[in-house]
Design a protein around this motif. Structure first.
Motif, PDB file in Angstrom:
ATOM      1  N   ARG A 259       0.829  -1.206   0.000  1.00  0.00           N
ATOM      2  CA  ARG A 259       0.000   0.000   0.000  1.00  0.00           C
ATOM      3  C   ARG A 259       0.862   1.255   0.000  1.00  0.00           C
ATOM      4  NH1 ARG A 259      -3.113  -0.851   4.776  1.00  0.00           N
ATOM      5  NH2 ARG A 259      -3.875  -2.763   3.815  1.00  0.00           N
ATOM      6  N   LEU A 260       1.966   1.226   0.724  1.00  0.00           N
ATOM      7  CA  LEU A 260       2.883   2.370   0.755  1.00  0.00           C
ATOM      8  C   LEU A 260       3.575   2.560  -0.596  1.00  0.00           C
ATOM      9  CD1 LEU A 260       4.457   1.924   4.294  1.00  0.00           C
ATOM     10  CD2 LEU A 260       3.015   3.803   3.532  1.00  0.00           C
ATOM     11  N   VAL A 261       3.918   1.456  -1.255  1.00  0.00           N
ATOM     12  CA  VAL A 261       4.502   1.560  -2.595  1.00  0.00           C
ATOM     13  C   VAL A 261       3.500   2.187  -3.554  1.00  0.00           C
ATOM     14  CG1 VAL A 261       5.352   0.214  -4.558  1.00  0.00           C
ATOM     15  CG2 VAL A 261       6.093  -0.359  -2.243  1.00  0.00           C
ATOM     16  N   ALA A 262       2.235   1.763  -3.463  1.00  0.00           N
ATOM     17  CA  ALA A 262       1.197   2.358  -4.311  1.00  0.00           C
ATOM     18  C   ALA A 262       1.036   3.850  -4.012  1.00  0.00           C
ATOM     19  CB  ALA A 262      -0.128   1.630  -4.094  1.00  0.00           C
ATOM     20  N   LEU A 263       1.183   4.230  -2.739  1.00  0.00           N
ATOM     21  CA  LEU A 263       1.093   5.646  -2.372  1.00  0.00           C
ATOM     22  C   LEU A 263       2.216   6.455  -3.024  1.00  0.00           C
ATOM     23  CD1 LEU A 263       0.222   6.980   1.133  1.00  0.00           C
ATOM     24  CD2 LEU A 263       2.286   7.820   0.047  1.00  0.00           C
ATOM     25  N   LEU A 264       3.435   5.898  -3.021  1.00  0.00           N
ATOM     26  CA  LEU A 264       4.554   6.586  -3.675  1.00  0.00           C
ATOM     27  C   LEU A 264       4.357   6.647  -5.180  1.00  0.00           C
ATOM     28  CD1 LEU A 264       7.570   5.122  -1.658  1.00  0.00           C
ATOM     29  CD2 LEU A 264       6.597   7.422  -1.501  1.00  0.00           C
TER      30      LEU A 264
ATOM     31  N   ARG B 254      -3.159  13.408  -5.208  1.00  0.00           N
ATOM     32  CA  ARG B 254      -3.517  13.729  -6.594  1.00  0.00           C
ATOM     33  C   ARG B 254      -3.295  15.214  -6.884  1.00  0.00           C
ATOM     34  NH1 ARG B 254      -9.483  11.442  -6.620  1.00  0.00           N
ATOM     35  NH2 ARG B 254      -9.673  12.906  -8.367  1.00  0.00           N
ATOM     36  N   LEU B 255      -3.549  16.057  -5.917  1.00  0.00           N
ATOM     37  CA  LEU B 255      -3.335  17.493  -6.108  1.00  0.00           C
ATOM     38  C   LEU B 255      -1.844  17.827  -6.201  1.00  0.00           C
ATOM     39  CD1 LEU B 255      -4.437  20.418  -6.139  1.00  0.00           C
ATOM     40  CD2 LEU B 255      -4.332  20.373  -3.651  1.00  0.00           C
ATOM     41  N   LEU B 256      -1.032  17.203  -5.336  1.00  0.00           N
ATOM     42  CA  LEU B 256       0.399  17.500  -5.323  1.00  0.00           C
ATOM     43  C   LEU B 256       1.135  16.889  -6.520  1.00  0.00           C
ATOM     44  CD1 LEU B 256       1.090  16.964  -1.529  1.00  0.00           C
ATOM     45  CD2 LEU B 256       1.024  19.131  -2.755  1.00  0.00           C
TER      46      LEU B 256
ATOM     47  N   LEU C 181       2.178   9.463  -6.262  1.00  0.00           N
ATOM     48  CA  LEU C 181       2.720  10.807  -6.077  1.00  0.00           C
ATOM     49  C   LEU C 181       3.838  11.135  -7.060  1.00  0.00           C
ATOM     50  CD1 LEU C 181       2.804  13.423  -4.390  1.00  0.00           C
ATOM     51  CD2 LEU C 181       4.433  12.280  -2.881  1.00  0.00           C
ATOM     52  N   VAL C 182       4.807  10.240  -7.222  1.00  0.00           N
ATOM     53  CA  VAL C 182       6.040  10.623  -7.936  1.00  0.00           C
ATOM     54  C   VAL C 182       6.218   9.944  -9.288  1.00  0.00           C
ATOM     55  CG1 VAL C 182       7.201  11.051  -5.751  1.00  0.00           C
ATOM     56  CG2 VAL C 182       7.439   8.828  -6.833  1.00  0.00           C
ATOM     57  N   LEU C 183       5.432   8.908  -9.627  1.00  0.00           N
ATOM     58  CA  LEU C 183       5.704   8.161 -10.853  1.00  0.00           C
ATOM     59  C   LEU C 183       5.597   9.023 -12.114  1.00  0.00           C
ATOM     60  CD1 LEU C 183       6.575   5.390 -11.760  1.00  0.00           C
ATOM     61  CD2 LEU C 183       4.178   4.747 -11.984  1.00  0.00           C
TER      62      LEU C 183
END
Length: 543
Positions: free
Chosen positions: A319-324, A438-440, A327-329
């Protein structure tokens, strides 16, 4: 007439254009006991409404009385059997006896009324507010107090599993709109005398009932005082949902990150109460607020604690990998394609270059266009009816994406990157936290298009610095990572076994810090008694 004199002093008519301002005129004004004046007052203050009913009748066939209620907010059977009939007929043990006006009030309340939620009230403004909440008012000629009886009955939907927080293993019930039902769901799971629920009204017109829940002996009293202070300072016309209160309770109003957690799950609220947090519920809203909030709460789910820790720790890391990813992919893709293509392996670079051949836009413009299109498609899918929304998402992802690649409008690798980013944002359990990421994502893409990897690093440093500056009711937002809490680290990136989580979070300053008895831990560390072991010689053969 006392309340008529009060009306002349204020030079305001009884039927004022703003009802609550009219009620302020009659604050602490006493009913005068004259039935016709009471009827005129209620008809004047509440105006001409077809659902407002006043029904005249005779108490014990002798005293004139009137009943007021809103027909759409009460149960008619309750009115007939528990109020009207007992008031009209003399109790059996008092038949044949003379009932004077001086004894009437006591007899009606203690002998005749078949309802537990009945009381006497002399203030006119309280009687009107009770009517607006769905209660029934009974006034008797000659009595200087009226009966205020709780008869509210409003249709409600059934208790079902929350649509936004579904689980595979865990309870299936969720909050609904009525406040009383939500408090009952909490008490069902938290059957202890330490649970405290205090209520208040917020909203000048809506008079929305707000409940503040806490655990006596666990929750820090200073936290409770601060929550109550912030709630009492809210002076707004209407509170339609708990989201209204959230925007007044948060510390930083300009931050994209949520500083108040909301949930539809009673078990989640109970777990937070037991840690020392405060829960806030609003009548009419199925979402409860939990304060204070830290960032790690937004990627944790109920299943993290109902399943074994090894399995759920790996899922939490995914889940943390999906969060990253979310944001940054896209920004990382733009930076590498635009500034550092040498970082891509040769074979893959050839494939990427071939896919981008014929695309008229630079990578940053291409990614921004696809990203904006995906956000529009996602919003359209949410707003459309459920039967149409699924079909639209399939058409948008498959048909439009394939057509854009075939037309040379976008490269296949860009579509794959945006798809992975979107899936990563869906994997974030909390919708408001996913919305912040999504905003950032957009400023990171722009900085990557301008400065490459340096832009991404500067953007991440700014985001981290902002997270470090955030607080929720004085609790650092990145707790227990910053400042470091050894006990809290066991439930941060991975979830430690339940027997290792013996203490409550120290950053909440709970009054009772221990939640797991040490004897339980000692028992787990001792060898287990395998009473059914085949080699166990303590049992006789055939026994």
């Amino acid at each position: 007439m006392l309340f008529m004199n009060q009306n002349r002093k204020s030079n305001k008519p009884a039927a004022a254009s703003v009802p609550n301002q009219a009620l302020e005129t009659y604050k602490d004004v006493k009913i005068d006991g004259l039935l016709e004046n009471t009827i005129a007052f209620f008809n004047g203050i509440l105006g001409d409404s077809d659902d407002f009913v006043h029904r005249r009748f005779h108490v014990f066939g002798r005293y004139h009385a009137v009943m007021f209620y809103y027909s759409n907010m009460i149960e008619q059977g309750t009115i007939n059997t528990e109020i009207l009939k007992p008031f009209m007929y003399v109790p059996a043990h008092l038949e044949g006896k003379d009932i004077g006006i001086d004894r009437l009030k006591d007899i009606l309340l203690n002998d005749s009324l078949y309802h537990s939620e009945g009381k006497l009230e002399w203030r006119l403004n309280e009687l009107v507010e009770g009517l607006l909440r769905g209660q029934t008012v009974v006034a008797v000629d000659g009595l200087d107090e009226a009966f205020l009886i709780g008869t509210r009955s409003i249709d409600k939907r059934g208790i079902e599993q929350p649509a936004t927080e579904q689980v595979i293993r865990g309870p299936r019930d969720g909050f609904i709109e009525p406040l009383g039902s939500n408090i009952a769901l909490i008490r069902y799971r938290l059957q202890t005398a330490d649970l405290r629920v205090t209520t208040m009204e917020i909203g000048r017109r809506t008079k929305s009932k707000v409940a503040v829940c806490r655990m006596e002996g666990i929750t820090d009293p200073d936290l409770v005082k601060e929550v109550n202070r912030r709630l009492h300072n809210i002076d707004i016309d209407a509170v339609m949902d708990s989201g209204y209160l959230e925007q007044f309770l948060e510390d930083n109003h300009l931050s994209p990150f949520p500083q108040v957690q909301y949930t539809e799950r009673p078990d989640k609220v109970v777990a937070n109460l037991l840690e020392g947090r405060v829960a806030i519920l609003v009548d009419g809203s199925p979402l409860a607020l939990v304060v204070p909030t830290v960032f790690n709460q937004f990627y944790q789910t109920v299943e993290d604690y109902t399943e074994r820790f090894l399995l759920m720790s790996s899922i939490r890391l995914a889940r943390l990998v999906a969060l990253l990813f979310s944001l940054v992919l896209p920004a990382l893709y733009v930076a590498i394609i635009s500034f550092n293509p040498e970082l891509i392996p040769t074979e893959f670079a050839v494939a990427v270059a071939g896919g981008r051949a014929g695309v008229p836009f630079p990578a940053v413009v291409e990614v921004l266009i696809i990203e904006v299109s995906m956000e529009v498609l996602r919003e359209a899918t949410i707003r459309l009816p459920q039967q149409v929304g699924g079909a639209l998402s399939i058409v948008g992802v498959l048909v439009i994406g394939q057509a854009a690649v075939a037309a040379g409008f976008a490269s296949p690798i860009s579509v794959v990157i945006i798809a992975l980013t979107t899936i990563g944002s869906f994997a974030t359990p909390a919708y408001n936290a996913a919305l912040a990421l999504r905003l950032l994502r957009f400023p990171l893409i722009i900085m990557a298009g301008m400065f490459g990897l340096y832009g991404i690093m500067v953007g991440l440093i700014l985001i981290t610095n902002h997270l470090l500056s955030l607080k929720s009711f004085g609790v650092p937002y990145l707790s227990p990572l910053v400042p470091v809490d050894a006990q809290g680290l066991k439930d941060l990136l991975i979830r430690g076994p339940l027997w290792s989580l013996q203490k409550r979070p120290s950053f909440l300053h709970p009054q009772e810090k221990t939640k797991l008895n040490s004897s339980t831990v000692d028992e787990l560390q001792n060898p287990q008694h395998n009473v059914l072991e085949p080699t166990n010689g303590n049992k006789k053969k055939g026994e």
